[in-house]
Write a protein that holds these residues in place. Structure first.
Motif, PDB file in Angstrom:
ATOM      1  N   ILE A 264     -22.805  15.762   6.401  1.00  0.00           N
ATOM      2  CA  ILE A 264     -22.581  17.099   6.071  1.00  0.00           C
ATOM      3  C   ILE A 264     -22.905  17.393   4.585  1.00  0.00           C
ATOM      4  O   ILE A 264     -23.731  18.384   4.247  1.00  0.00           O
ATOM      5  N   ARG A 265     -22.536  16.652   3.670  1.00  0.00           N
ATOM      6  CA  ARG A 265     -22.473  16.459   2.279  1.00  0.00           C
ATOM      7  C   ARG A 265     -23.880  16.442   1.690  1.00  0.00           C
ATOM      8  O   ARG A 265     -24.301  17.017   1.023  1.00  0.00           O
ATOM      9  N   SER A 266     -24.731  15.492   2.696  1.00  0.00           N
ATOM     10  CA  SER A 266     -25.908  15.441   2.309  1.00  0.00           C
ATOM     11  C   SER A 266     -26.771  16.464   2.586  1.00  0.00           C
ATOM     12  O   SER A 266     -27.575  17.181   1.899  1.00  0.00           O
ATOM     13  N   ASN A 267     -26.448  17.074   3.953  1.00  0.00           N
ATOM     14  CA  ASN A 267     -27.169  18.189   4.442  1.00  0.00           C
ATOM     15  C   ASN A 267     -27.186  19.404   3.241  1.00  0.00           C
ATOM     16  O   ASN A 267     -27.900  20.313   2.963  1.00  0.00           O
ATOM     17  N   GLN A 268     -25.927  19.619   2.948  1.00  0.00           N
ATOM     18  CA  GLN A 268     -25.479  20.969   1.820  1.00  0.00           C
ATOM     19  C   GLN A 268     -26.449  20.471   0.500  1.00  0.00           C
ATOM     20  O   GLN A 268     -26.732  21.416  -0.043  1.00  0.00           O
TER      21      GLN A 268
END
Length: 237
Positions: free
Chosen positions: A189-193
């Motif tokens: 999720i952090r990478s997607n953000q």
């Protein structure tokens, strides 16, 4: 008639040589694919004869492929024992990531400054959407595939042929490490953000800030992945 026969005979070696080159390239591409995807994991060992049998080829094109792969640092050729896939060094990965981060940041700036930047950025956004769907489904393989496409597009869309060639070549080693460490990584999720923030800045036309945002994200990921590799280096990674 004699002239035609002589011409036919003269052409045969050229065809055979061409076929040999094609088989050598095919062997090279397939073995490399298996290494990068970790189907042939670090320290995996196979004799040249068994590898030729596996690929359905003679040993000559396989031998040529192994010579190329050894020069690229992916394998070592051991006399009478075939090839061994080399482990992934955390230090080497750190150096490759540092180079790749600089190349990707340069590509991002070039994309933002293109006249058709909006179309290029829309193409990147589609891959982020695919990453979000994969994250929601907890499908790590699908997420990794979309993430790889996202990063490859930096080079494919930058409009600089030399940068694309160097960047895509650098990505091969990174993709290998990324696939190996994927099951041990934190949430995606952090990478997607971070990817969405990058695209937002690119849409805004802020080339320098977009490149800086990406650089910070890549530095964080570099620390994460190299730490995983360093932690598991003692057991063969």
């Amino acid at each position: 008639m004699k002239t035609e026969l002589a011409t036919t005979r003269a052409r045969r070696p050229a065809r055979a040589e061409g076929q040999g080159l094609r088989l050598g390239e095919a062997a090279y591409q397939e073995i490399k694919r298996k290494i990068v995807s970790n189907e042939f994991a670090p320290n995996y060992q196979l004799t040249e004869g068994r590898l030729a049998e596996l690929l359905g080829m003679s040993r000559t094109p396989v031998h040529e492929a192994l010579v190329r792969l050894e020069k690229e640092g992916l394998i070592e050729n051991i006399p009478r024992h075939g090839m061994r896939v080399l482990p992934i060094s955390a230090h080497e990965m750190l150096e490759i990531y540092q180079v790749l981060t600089a190349l990707e940041s340069a590509a991002i700036e070039l994309i933002v400054r293109r006249p058709d930047a909006a179309d290029a950025v829309a193409s990147l956004r589609k891959e982020i959407d695919a990453m979000d769907r994969a994250s929601e489904a907890q499908d790590m393989a699908a997420w990794a595939a979309a993430d790889a496409r996202f990063h490859r597009k930096f080079f494919e869309l930058c409009g600089n042929g030399h940068l694309m060639q160097i960047g895509l070549a650098s990505r091969e080693q990174v993709d290998r490490a990324r696939m190996l460490t994927l099951p041990m990584r934190d949430t995606t999720i952090r990478s997607n953000q971070a990817h969405r923030e990058l695209v937002r800045l690119m849409e805004r036309g802020d080339a320098e800030l977009a490149a800086l945002s990406h650089k910070k994200h890549r530095e964080r990921v570099t620390v994460e992945l190299t730490e995983i590799l360093r932690r598991f280096q003692g057991i063969g990674l």
